[in-house]
Write a protein that holds these residues in place. Structure first.
Motif, PDB file in Angstrom:
ATOM      1  N   THR B  34      58.803  36.112  71.422  1.00  0.00           N
ATOM      2  CA  THR B  34      57.619  36.947  71.225  1.00  0.00           C
ATOM      3  C   THR B  34      57.813  37.916  70.071  1.00  0.00           C
ATOM      4  N   PRO B  35      56.861  37.979  69.143  1.00  0.00           N
ATOM      5  CA  PRO B  35      57.042  38.911  68.038  1.00  0.00           C
ATOM      6  C   PRO B  35      56.999  40.375  68.499  1.00  0.00           C
ATOM      7  N   MET B  36      57.831  41.186  67.899  1.00  0.00           N
ATOM      8  CA  MET B  36      57.790  42.647  67.989  1.00  0.00           C
ATOM      9  C   MET B  36      58.188  43.251  69.329  1.00  0.00           C
ATOM     10  N   LEU B  37      58.456  42.462  70.334  1.00  0.00           N
ATOM     11  CA  LEU B  37      58.834  43.044  71.621  1.00  0.00           C
ATOM     12  C   LEU B  37      60.312  42.798  71.907  1.00  0.00           C
TER      13      LEU B  37
END
Lengths: 443, 485
Positions: B34-37
């Motif tokens: 998942t991007p950014m998490l």
């Protein structure tokens, strides 16, 4: 575009740091995981390309100091770059690990033995070909006079079983070195079509002089004038992969100067690792005002022998007649992809098509042919156990198709696979692509 | 942070070499696809057996830490991203195919089996496991079941839930249960296994999966069709379905995606085209021929600019290439790639495509759109840079609009990636409160202490029921969870 600065300081120092723009290109999708030999062994995220990129990023972000585990994981990587082939986002993973290794060495985090070993081996011995030749002469003497008695006496087994096994991993030294025996210039019989400068290399020169000769013969057969520039040394790839970035740059500059003395259309070489790195000269010297342009123009001319032959067209004919019989008639032939040919230079089709130009032998695809054999430069010496575990997978795949001949294009792979075949009692001959094609074309 | 005496207990339970709490390991398990998490777990463990997992779950209930199961960590909604006080349960080494039963057309597998490995193994014996998520090369069957993963073959063959016959599960209580079995029909009580499919690790830890297999289709035919107008391609899709043909794949690429594919791989795709459809039919040879001919007729009728048909498998591979590398081609344009999965009833695909395009231009974002047109599952993919907070904010707004519209069209915020952390807020906004309430009640009754992957899908808002906090430490748990704000 400007972004807000990070608040914590990086644990990397100086100029040879992993490129942050490459680090953020990783979108951690995980598609690299199934291609990674070390992840296949441990199943741990930190031994995967994605895990290593995250660790490097954490050090760059100041969230993780350079720790023992960090160093171990960076050194555990083969730098085979299979992950780069798999990466959807095109992340240049190899450059990150190489820069991290440079940081480890430059900041003095390596153990004393490892650091001194690297400096002597990579920065002193390999830096000048005459030094390597001198060691080669000693090794040849050792091989002829001492190796058999030592092996027989099993004295090394007593000292260390690993050392004993490693003795067999040292390549057989050639009777004469190609950097001395090859003529400085060879003319073809017919009109010159291409002027080709040839890199004799380091290991190729002292252990595979015959392959170098085969390569030159093959080039001449294809109407090339072949020049062997004097004063050339090791290309610097080993140094770059193992963190001696400054030494690698010195060697790149040295070779640029040596090759500039000649006029040529292409630089052709037969070692996958050297080809990959010489194509990178432009990149590694990009910040050097004196060499940047020169490096770029040299890199643009570098070609692997298979890439070159595919481009000019294989002359599978002698005196105008198509060759119908090769020395390999009736045999089973397969091809192992050297990592730095397939994953770094993206050359897969050319060698296969060239090998398949002749039809009197059977060509079979090797399962998992792009999976590293575990040689990886000096990896099989510094990470002997995991190298052997990786090699077993390769040998198992070879055993499954039972070839007579295994063709490949890198000295490291040749030594490693030969060793594995012998150790596991599999009968097959390992030949360099150039040797194989020379025997097909010229006999 | 999990207290050190609890750490000690976990370590002795699984053995020190299977307990990973170094900073390097914690960092390595702080993210998934998942991007950014990301979030640092307190530690990770490699369980040896179902008993190990059951003991860990009981210990979690007794001492109050959380367990987050993880396969390969390739999820796109944050399902395996750690939460506070959490122990990551590494299931990727549980990768044995236990049995392929050709008399019942089933397979018992461990949850860490890689989806593509299963594909290869069952196809070797002439069988077929249809679900094929884009990450099949690395995602695990356990993760596929937990997220109810889809893929390209969803239109004809359905998704993971259609192939789960049975599960062995460690419940949040620590009980080990087997749900379902090899019987094709089974209506004894509630269909418990279906509660677990798509539960994203919140209702139990999957330790074994019984999958349904199919006979491998005899043959297939692949075609690539170019369109000058998106609406023509969309009409083609609707007409194929209305003609009672169900292709194995009916995939769409928009102009942005075509351009990126061409820039990356030079496949000689015409970049002036607004849309490309990849259509594949499979089955017995006679049916395939008949369906392919009919589809071509429909394509022509809807102004297809060009139709390419593969004569050999080699050519089919070439035609599939554009779709296969669509994601890669988009991903390399900018550092951060937000791949979403807004899904609508397939009749509404043209409207969804229009809204995605107009929203992208409204916010000045690059959004490539491709996906499974045949089943209404589109992948609007925003190409951005997580360091550019202003653009990320715009992307969030754009996706909120796209999801809202998808829901209005009778669709959903997620077709195949799951809700996890990434879409939790959208779920709360766009799902009827009674539905969310029912989900919360199910979670609370099965996992009263909230030890399994808490905070995923929906937040567990503390309620003023039961015992009140007695001291500041207990109170902190509530305030940390967002109470009283």
């Amino acid at each position: 575009m400007k972004f807000s600065q990070k608040t914590t300081a990086s644990f990397f120092q100086g100029v040879n740091v992993p490129d942050y723009n490459v680090l953020v290109n990783c979108m951690h999708c995980g598609l690299c995981l199934p291609t990674c030999p070390t992840y296949a062994i441990t199943g741990l995220e930190r031994s995967s390309p994605r895990g290593r990129i995250r660790l490097i990023k954490s050090v760059a972000d100041g969230d993780l100091p350079i720790t023992k585990t960090f160093i171990a994981e960076m050194n555990y990587c083969l730098d085979c770059q299979a992950c780069e082939t798999a990466c959807p986002a095109g992340v240049k993973y190899g450059s990150l690990v190489e820069a991290a290794r440079t940081q480890i060495l430059e900041q003095g985090f390596e153990t004393m033995t490892s650091s001194v070993g690297k400096r002597i081996l990579l920065e002193w011995l390999f830096e000048r070909q005459w030094r390597l030749r001198a060691v080669g002469r000693f090794m040849r003497f050792f091989e002829k006079i001492l190796k058999t008695p030592i092996k027989k006496s099993r004295i090394l087994k007593f000292v260390s079983a690993k050392l004993d096994a490693m003795l067999d991993l040292s390549p057989k030294i050639s009777d004469s070195f190609s950097s001395l025996s090859l003529p400085r210039m060879t003319q073809p019989l017919k009109k010159v079509q291409h002027r080709v400068a040839f890199l004799t290399g380091c290991t190729m020169d002292i252990a595979y002089a015959d392959v170098n000769k085969d390569t030159v013969d093959l080039l001449v057969h294809h109407d090339c004038e072949v020049i062997v520039p004097s004063g050339q040394d090791c290309c610097g790839s080993l140094q770059a992969h193992y963190g001696s970035m400054e030494a690698a740059r010195r060697m790149a500059r040295h070779n640029i100067a040596a090759f500039e003395k000649e006029a040529y259309d292409y630089i052709v070489l037969n070692s996958a690792g050297c080809g990959a790195f010489m194509k990178e000269y432009g990149h590694v010297l990009a910040d050097d005002p004196e060499y940047a342009e020169r490096a770029k123009s040299l890199s643009a001319k570098v070609m692997d022998i298979t890439e070159f032959l595919w481009k000019v067209g294989l002359k599978a004919a002698q005196d105008g007649k198509a060759i119908s019989a090769t020395p390999f008639a009736g045999k089973r032939v397969t091809y192992h992809d050297a990592c730095h040919l397939v994953h770094t230079q993206h050359i897969t089709k050319e060698p296969r098509e060239l090998i398949r130009s002749f039809t009197d032998y059977e060509y079979v695809e090797l399962p998992e042919s792009t999976w590293c054999c575990g040689s990886a430069g000096i990896y099989n010496l510094v990470q002997f156990d995991s190298s052997m575990e990786i090699l077993e997978r390769k040998i198992e795949n070879i055993r499954n198709i039972q070839p007579d001949i295994i063709v490949t294009a890198n000295p490291g792979c040749m030594v490693q696979i030969q060793y594995g075949l012998q150790k596991h009692g599999v009968h097959a001959e390992v030949l360099h692509t150039a040797t194989f094609l020379r025997r097909c074309c010229i006999g | 942070m999990i207290p050190s005496n609890v750490f000690q207990k976990i370590r002795s339970l699984v053995g020190p070499e299977r307990f990973l709490d170094s900073q390097e390991d914690r960092i390595s398990y702080s993210y998934d696809g998942t991007p950014m998490l990301h979030y640092l777990p307190d530690a990770a463990v490699i369980p040896r057996s179902v008993d190990d997992i059951a003991s860990l779950v009981r210990l979690a209930n007794e001492t109050g830490f959380n367990i987050v199961p993880r396969g390969s960590g390739s999820g796109l909604s944050g399902g395996s991203i750690p939460v506070e006080n959490s122990l990551v349960l590494l299931m990727n080494s549980w990768n044995r195919i236990i049995e392929i039963d050709r008399r019942n057309l089933t397979a018992w597998v461990e949850p860490g089996v890689i989806t593509q490995t299963l594909h290869t193994k069952v196809e070797e014996v002439g069988l077929f496991y249809p679900p094929d998520p884009g990450s099949a090369a690395i995602c695990t069957i356990g993760g596929n079941v937990a997220e109810n993963a889809g893929g390209l073959r969803g239109l004809k063959y359905g998704v993971t839930k259609n192939y789960v016959l049975g599960l062995e599960v460690v419940l949040p209580s620590g009980d080990v249960v087997v749900m379902g079995g090899k019987s094709v029909k089974d209506v004894a009580g509630y269909n418990l296994k279906d509660f677990l499919v798509g539960s994203e690790g919140t209702l139990g830890v999957i330790t074994k999966v019984l999958l349904k297999l199919l006979p491998k289709p005899e043959t297939s035919k692949t075609m690539l069709v170019y369109y000058r107008k998106v609406s023509d391609s969309a009409e083609t899709v609707s007409s194929i379905i209305a003609a009672n043909i169900t292709p194995a794949a009916l995939e769409f690429l928009d102009n942005t995606t075509i351009k990126c594919v061409e820039a990356y791989a030079s496949l000689n795709l015409p970049t002036t085209m607004e849309a490309i459809l990849l259509i594949e039919v499979d089955g017995p040879a006679s049916v395939v021929e008949h369906d392919a001919a009919k589809i071509m007729e429909i394509c022509r009728k809807h102004n297809a600019e060009e139709i390419k048909i593969a004569a050999t498998e080699e050519e089919a591979v070439k035609l599939r290439m554009a779709r296969k590398i669509a994601f890669s081609s988009l991903a390399r344009v900018r550092p951060t790639t937000i791949l979403e999965d807004a899904t609508v009833p397939r009749s509404e695909v043209p409207l969804l495509c229009e809204v995605i395009a107009s929203t992208a231009s409204k916010y000045g974002l690059t959004i490539g759109n491709f996906g499974h047109a045949g089943d209404g599952n589109m992948h609007p993919t925003c190409l951005t840079d997580e360091r550019d907070t202003a653009e990320i904010a715009k992307a969030e707004k754009a996706f909120e609009e796209i999801f809202t519209y998808a829901v209005k069209l009778g669709g959903t915020i997620s077709g195949e990636h799951g809700t996890g952390l990434a879409k939790r807020s959208f779920l709360e906004k766009l799902t009827p409160p009674a539905n969310i309430e029912m989900m919360r009640r199910i979670k609370e009754s099965i996992d009263p202490n909230g030890v399994l992957n808490p905070g995923k899908i929906f937040s567990m808002k503390p309620r003023c029921e039961g015992a009140l906090p007695r001291n500041s430490a207990e109170l902190k748990k509530f305030t940390d969870a967002g109470a009283f704000v």
